[in-house]
Design an enzyme around this catalytic site. Structure first.
Site, PDB file in Angstrom:
ATOM      1  CB  ALA A 185      66.244  87.073  18.312  1.00 53.66           C
TER       2      ALA A 185
ATOM      3  CD  GLU B   5      47.822  70.339  14.987  1.00 54.33           C
ATOM      4  OE1 GLU B   5      48.404  70.329  15.365  1.00 54.33           O
ATOM      5  OE2 GLU B   5      47.089  70.727  13.529  1.00 54.33           O
TER       6      GLU B   5
ATOM      7  CB  CYS C   8      46.370  74.328  10.327  1.00 49.34           C
ATOM      8  SG  CYS C   8      47.396  73.973  11.584  1.00 49.34           S
TER       9      CYS C   8
ATOM     10  CB  THR D  93      55.405  79.774  14.468  1.00 48.96           C
ATOM     11  OG1 THR D  93      55.489  77.879  15.066  1.00 48.96           O
ATOM     12  CG2 THR D  93      56.424  80.015  13.710  1.00 48.96           C
TER      13      THR D  93
ATOM     14  CG  HIS E 250      47.876  77.504   7.429  1.00 49.64           C
ATOM     15  ND1 HIS E 250      46.274  77.718   8.657  1.00 49.64           N
ATOM     16  CD2 HIS E 250      48.226  76.995   7.536  1.00 49.64           C
ATOM     17  CE1 HIS E 250      47.698  77.027   9.500  1.00 49.64           C
ATOM     18  NE2 HIS E 250      48.750  77.080   9.144  1.00 49.64           N
TER      19      HIS E 250
ATOM     20  CE  LYS F  60      61.543  82.107   2.864  1.00 48.45           C
ATOM     21  NZ  LYS F  60      62.398  81.967   3.152  1.00 48.45           N
TER      22      LYS F  60
ATOM     23  CG  ASN G 288      50.424  78.087  12.449  1.00 47.39           C
ATOM     24  OD1 ASN G 288      48.699  78.847  12.311  1.00 47.39           O
ATOM     25  ND2 ASN G 288      50.799  77.159  11.955  1.00 47.39           N
TER      26      ASN G 288
END
Length: 349
Positions: free
Chosen positions: A31, A82, A114, A155, A238, A243, A270
């Protein structure tokens, strides 16, 4: 074309969250390594009674509350996602009906991975700016899915935000100074009909996909406006993970002070079509008059929409009319992996 601006905005998030440790533990993964690599600690999980339609309705109602306008004056409603709940039945019609928008309006469900939400914002800008209608609403929302055990499972999250666009300057919360888009045919992420989960190109989703489009979209917007990162108080990009977002911001010359309010992925995951609209809503919640905001979305397939926005003094009047994005983030309840599987319908016989 007339000047146009945001006259109302609102956001919505599910209450439930799952930690990266719970997902990693179920699959025997490290993790801490995953959290470091993705810069994602936890993500939102929609409840069994939540989908893109319910999230969109809640966000739209909050946008109307802040706008203080008659919903029957809205001439267009677009919902970008989506994960529309129906393959054939528009989410936009559900949202409009639930919000009291008159039958005298146009509506459509939008898809561009997205960036479907920001595409809707551009459409609203054009319709209002050309004086075809007084107000238009765009929503970006998703309840994203990732296959069990896939990297996306850490995510893929849920949430969304709505924006009402108008042309009356006295009603502006923020003004659009300009917009720019950059689009190519880049197959980095896809899902065919009848498939439960999307597929992606792994490392290919980085440099030739996300970074190429976000950076070129950003540079095109700056060239159009004759600006640099130093001309903006805030930015949002976005965020498929933390990262990528931080790397893009730094490559463009933005500092942590500029990008921190737009970065929600570490605490939310996300939200796909909702990612940039939600990040922008959090920035607006913290902004003051004359602050300038730089916005760049990204949708796989692939393209980016960029915006240059200036906040008006009306922002101080409307923020507290509705719950802020930060408070929605703080209001949470954790679930374990078994409950997560049940809520997301991932247990298949």
């Amino acid at each position: 074309m007339k000047e146009v601006g945001i006259v109302g905005y609102g956001s919505d998030l599910p209450k439930y969250r799952i930690k990266a440790e719970d997902i990693a533990g179920a699959w025997g993964k490290d993790a801490q390594a995953i959290k470091r690599g993705l810069v994602v600690n936890e993500k939102s999980v929609p409840g069994p009674d939540e989908d893109t339609a319910t999230i969109s309705v809640q966000a739209a109602r909050r946008a109307l509350s802040r706008a203080g306008i008659n919903p029957k004056d809205i001439g267009a409603v677009y919902v970008g996602s989506e994960s529309h709940p129906y393959a054939v039945k528009p989410t936009s019609g559900i949202v409009a009906e639930a919000c009291g928008v008159s039958p005298d309006f146009t509506a459509a469900d939008l898809e561009f991975a997205c960036k479907a939400g920001t595409a809707g914002m551009q459409m609203c800008m054009g319709l209002v700016g050309s004086e075809m209608m007084e107000y238009a609403m765009a929503v970006g929302a998703d309840t994203a899915q990732g296959a069990p055990g896939d990297a996306l499972e850490y995510t893929a999250a849920a949430g969304g935000a709505a924006y009402i666009i108008g042309a009356k300057k006295e009603e502006f919360i923020a003004k659009f100074n300009g917009t720019y888009s950059y689009t190519t045919d880049t197959p980095d992420f896809w899902r065919r009909e009848h498939e439960h989960y999307p597929k992606h190109g792994g490392r290919f989703t980085g440099e030739p996909a996300y970074f190429k489009h976000v950076l070129n979209g950003a540079k095109g917007m700056m060239a159009k406006m004759d600006t640099t990162a130093k001309d903006y108080d805030y930015c949002v990009f976005h965020q498929p993970n933390g990262k990528f977002y931080i790397s893009a911001a730094k490559q463009l010359g933005f500092t942590e002070e500029q990008y921190k309010y737009g970065l929600l992925t570490p605490y939310l995951g996300n939200t796909y079509s909702g990612a940039v609209p939600l990040g922008l809503s959090n920035i607006l919640d913290h902004a003051k008059a004359d602050d300038r905001i730089f916005v760049v979305s990204y949708g796989s397939g692939a393209g980016s929409d960029a915006f240059d926005i200036t906040v008006s003094d009306r922002i101080s009047e409307v923020v507290d009319k509705e719950i802020t994005t930060e408070k929605l983030l703080e209001s949470k309840k954790y679930v374990d992996y078994a409950v997560y599987l049940k809520y997301r319908g991932k247990i298949r016989m």
